[in-house]
Design a protein around this motif. Structure first.
Motif, PDB file in Angstrom:
ATOM      1  N   ALA A  44      39.142  11.497 -22.008  1.00 27.75           N
ATOM      2  CA  ALA A  44      40.584  11.514 -22.254  1.00 27.75           C
ATOM      3  C   ALA A  44      41.315  10.826 -21.098  1.00 27.75           C
ATOM      4  O   ALA A  44      41.111  11.166 -19.930  1.00 27.75           O
ATOM      5  CB  ALA A  44      41.074  12.950 -22.401  1.00 27.75           C
ATOM      6  N   GLN A  45      42.142   9.842 -21.426  1.00 25.88           N
ATOM      7  CA  GLN A  45      42.904   9.073 -20.446  1.00 25.88           C
ATOM      8  C   GLN A  45      42.013   8.423 -19.392  1.00 25.88           C
ATOM      9  O   GLN A  45      42.413   8.257 -18.235  1.00 25.88           O
ATOM     10  CB  GLN A  45      43.983   9.946 -19.793  1.00 25.88           C
ATOM     11  CG  GLN A  45      45.034  10.445 -20.787  1.00 25.88           C
ATOM     12  CD  GLN A  45      46.232  11.068 -20.116  1.00 25.88           C
ATOM     13  OE1 GLN A  45      46.506  10.844 -18.954  1.00 25.88           O
ATOM     14  NE2 GLN A  45      46.982  11.871 -20.883  1.00 25.88           N
ATOM     15  N   SER A  46      40.807   8.085 -19.787  1.00 24.08           N
ATOM     16  CA  SER A  46      39.883   7.360 -18.916  1.00 24.08           C
ATOM     17  C   SER A  46      39.064   6.417 -19.785  1.00 24.08           C
ATOM     18  O   SER A  46      38.850   6.676 -20.966  1.00 24.08           O
ATOM     19  CB  SER A  46      38.941   8.319 -18.171  1.00 24.08           C
ATOM     20  OG  SER A  46      39.656   9.201 -17.338  1.00 24.08           O
ATOM     21  N   THR A  47      38.584   5.343 -19.222  1.00 26.08           N
ATOM     22  CA  THR A  47      37.751   4.408 -19.972  1.00 26.08           C
ATOM     23  C   THR A  47      36.306   4.881 -19.977  1.00 26.08           C
ATOM     24  O   THR A  47      35.883   5.647 -19.103  1.00 26.08           O
ATOM     25  CB  THR A  47      37.800   3.003 -19.354  1.00 26.08           C
ATOM     26  OG1 THR A  47      37.190   3.037 -18.048  1.00 26.08           O
ATOM     27  CG2 THR A  47      39.239   2.512 -19.225  1.00 26.08           C
ATOM     28  N   ASP A  48      35.543   4.420 -20.967  1.00 26.95           N
ATOM     29  CA  ASP A  48      34.124   4.775 -21.012  1.00 26.95           C
ATOM     30  C   ASP A  48      33.405   4.284 -19.754  1.00 26.95           C
ATOM     31  O   ASP A  48      32.496   4.946 -19.249  1.00 26.95           O
ATOM     32  CB  ASP A  48      33.467   4.165 -22.252  1.00 26.95           C
ATOM     33  CG  ASP A  48      33.869   4.888 -23.527  1.00 26.95           C
ATOM     34  OD1 ASP A  48      34.653   5.849 -23.451  1.00 26.95           O
ATOM     35  OD2 ASP A  48      33.399   4.481 -24.615  1.00 26.95           O
ATOM     36  N   LYS A  49      33.811   3.120 -19.260  1.00 23.42           N
ATOM     37  CA  LYS A  49      33.191   2.570 -18.054  1.00 23.42           C
ATOM     38  C   LYS A  49      33.401   3.513 -16.872  1.00 23.42           C
ATOM     39  O   LYS A  49      32.474   3.771 -16.091  1.00 23.42           O
ATOM     40  CB  LYS A  49      33.780   1.193 -17.744  1.00 23.42           C
ATOM     41  CG  LYS A  49      33.135   0.492 -16.559  1.00 23.42           C
ATOM     42  CD  LYS A  49      33.712  -0.898 -16.366  1.00 23.42           C
ATOM     43  CE  LYS A  49      33.054  -1.621 -15.198  1.00 23.42           C
ATOM     44  NZ  LYS A  49      33.620  -2.982 -15.007  1.00 23.42           N
ATOM     45  N   GLN A  50      34.620   4.040 -16.749  1.00 24.31           N
ATOM     46  CA  GLN A  50      34.902   4.980 -15.655  1.00 24.31           C
ATOM     47  C   GLN A  50      34.096   6.262 -15.818  1.00 24.31           C
ATOM     48  O   GLN A  50      33.553   6.794 -14.846  1.00 24.31           O
ATOM     49  CB  GLN A  50      36.396   5.310 -15.636  1.00 24.31           C
ATOM     50  CG  GLN A  50      37.298   4.157 -15.207  1.00 24.31           C
ATOM     51  CD  GLN A  50      38.768   4.503 -15.374  1.00 24.31           C
ATOM     52  OE1 GLN A  50      39.177   5.054 -16.393  1.00 24.31           O
ATOM     53  NE2 GLN A  50      39.566   4.185 -14.368  1.00 24.31           N
ATOM     54  N   VAL A  51      34.037   6.752 -17.052  1.00 23.67           N
ATOM     55  CA  VAL A  51      33.297   7.989 -17.314  1.00 23.67           C
ATOM     56  C   VAL A  51      31.822   7.807 -16.998  1.00 23.67           C
ATOM     57  O   VAL A  51      31.203   8.664 -16.352  1.00 23.67           O
ATOM     58  CB  VAL A  51      33.480   8.430 -18.782  1.00 23.67           C
ATOM     59  CG1 VAL A  51      32.573   9.618 -19.105  1.00 23.67           C
ATOM     60  CG2 VAL A  51      34.944   8.810 -19.046  1.00 23.67           C
TER      61      VAL A  51
END
Length: 215
Positions: A44-51
């Motif tokens: 939520a409110q983050s990109t898959d790359k960041q996750v």
């Protein structure tokens, strides 16, 4: 801008999406239902790359619900600090892991009602887990699906649940999961929120939004 058409060439749109993205898939990294559940909660409110960057270390050190129960919310937060709303997410993760241990012996439940009863888990997250971890057809509506489906006139709503229901009526159940991934791929690669690549989009002849924007 003209009103959305009542009839849309759904089969043709789905066919083109399938040709464009034959290998579309969930871009969150996970090895089991628990990891997918946590990764989706973190998205939520983050990109898959960041996750994926965060969960690489998180899952290596904390692979099981029991591991999170032994930590404080503040300690969990240190692992996910690079993500949006990380403090709220750490609280939800702690509570969810506690319930998983108390009610499900550490296993992720396979039905929607049980999933949505977990803290921090809404319909979208439940749909992602059901479809990608357990093979249950589902059509999760995130920001990409919401945007692209409405631009293509496959849906006509600013509410995710209504968009999901409209898509489910138009798309065969067996294609829900694949279509979900293909629409997300299209939203990330061509149909961006800002400056979509309408002029080079293969779906332009069937796109209500693209044809109106070019006028």
């Amino acid at each position: 801008m003209q009103a959305k058409p009542k009839r849309v060439q759904t089969k043709k749109i789905l066919s083109i999406l399938a040709e464009l993205y034959p290998d579309a898939h969930c871009e969150l990294d996970f090895r089991n239902p628990f990891e997918l559940l946590i990764a989706t909660m973190l998205s939520a409110q983050s990109t898959d790359k960041q996750v994926n960057k965060v969960t690489k270390n998180l899952f290596a050190e904390l692979p099981h619900p029991q591991d999170y129960i032994l930590l404080t919310e503040e300690e969990i937060a240190t692992y996910i600090r690079g993500l949006g709303l990380y403090r709220n997410k750490s609280k939800s993760i702690k509570k969810t892991c506690t319930l998983l241990m108390e009610k499900y012996n550490g296993e992720v439940p396979k039905n929607r009602a049980a999933l949505e009863a977990l803290p921090g888990v809404g319909r979208k997250t439940a749909n992602v887990v059901l479809s990608n971890a357990f093979g249950v057809p589902a059509l999760a509506v995130d920001t990409h699906v919401q945007r692209v489906a409405n631009r293509l006139a496959l849906a006509d709503s600013d509410k995710p649940l209504e968009t999901e229901q409209q898509l489910m009526r138009k798309i065969p159940r067996s294609e829900w999961t694949d279509t979900h991934h293909r629409i997300i791929f299209h939203g990330r690669r061509i149909c961006a929120a800002r400056n979509p690549k309408c002029s080079t989009c293969p779906l332009l002849p069937f796109c209500w939004y693209g044809k109106n924007m070019r006028m």
